[in-house]
Motif scaffolding. Structure first.
Motif, PDB file in Angstrom:
ATOM      1  N   LEU A  49      95.766   0.349  11.169  1.00 18.37           N
ATOM      2  CA  LEU A  49      95.332   1.552  10.446  1.00 18.37           C
ATOM      3  C   LEU A  49      95.755   1.491   8.979  1.00 18.37           C
ATOM      4  N   GLN A  52      88.451   3.110  11.457  1.00 16.80           N
ATOM      5  CA  GLN A  52      89.531   3.904  12.043  1.00 16.80           C
ATOM      6  C   GLN A  52      89.239   4.245  13.500  1.00 16.80           C
ATOM      7  N   GLN A  59      91.485   3.085  16.657  1.00 11.27           N
ATOM      8  CA  GLN A  59      92.040   4.057  17.605  1.00 11.27           C
ATOM      9  C   GLN A  59      91.596   3.738  19.027  1.00 11.27           C
ATOM     10  N   SER A  62      93.369   1.471   5.665  1.00  7.60           N
ATOM     11  CA  SER A  62      93.564   2.446   4.590  1.00  7.60           C
ATOM     12  C   SER A  62      93.838   1.751   3.253  1.00  7.60           C
TER      13      SER A  62
END
Length: 149
Positions: A71, A18, A22, A75
């Motif tokens: 993302l 993550q 980002q 997940s």
């Protein structure tokens, strides 16, 4: 006990993927094409191993995903592996074909360790490429993750 250990490693993997995603989204003009390719490859490989265990359709090894989907893929990978941990035994042997069609058999435990180690390896490559590109690399060492909890 071993399943809890893998859950911990999966949370570590999720966290640093993550952070890398980002960073990529914020600095995508500075990230090299190789770094972008490796980031996608990390996510693709995790999806592929999950799909092999769950008998689902797999991504391509080196496909480039839409930036906006990274993302969610990360997940989804995490959640699918948790499903595997909850529903399967680590000693269960799966049969699968690699990307060139050769068949192999491995335990789920071996597969989980492989793709977690594989992800760590490629995150290290991305750190080097980030530094070469003038970005501050993210320290993705496991012990730093545990210290920050």
């Amino acid at each position: 006990m071993m399943k809890e250990h893998f859950k911990d490693l999966l949370e570590y993997n999720l966290h640093f993927n993550q952070l890398l995603i980002q960073n990529f989204m914020e600095n995508n003009l500075v990230w090299s094409e190789k770094s972008k390719s490796l980031l996608n490859h990390i996510l693709n490989a995790h999806q592929i191993w999950n799909a092999r265990i769950l008998n689902q359709r797999t991504f391509e090894v080196w496909q480039i995903n839409f930036d906006e989907s990274l993302l969610k893929i990360n997940s989804d990978n995490f959640n699918n592996t948790l499903e595997i941990l909850n529903q399967k035994e680590l000693t269960e042997i799966i049969s699968y074909k690699n990307s060139i069609g050769k068949e192999f058999n491995n335990t789920i435990q071996e597969v989980l360790f492989h793709f977690l180690n594989h992800s760590t390896y490629h995150r290290g490559q991305i750190a080097l490429l980030m530094k070469q590109g003038g970005l501050e690399p993210i320290n993705t060492d496991y012990i730093f993750y545990k210290r920050d909890l």
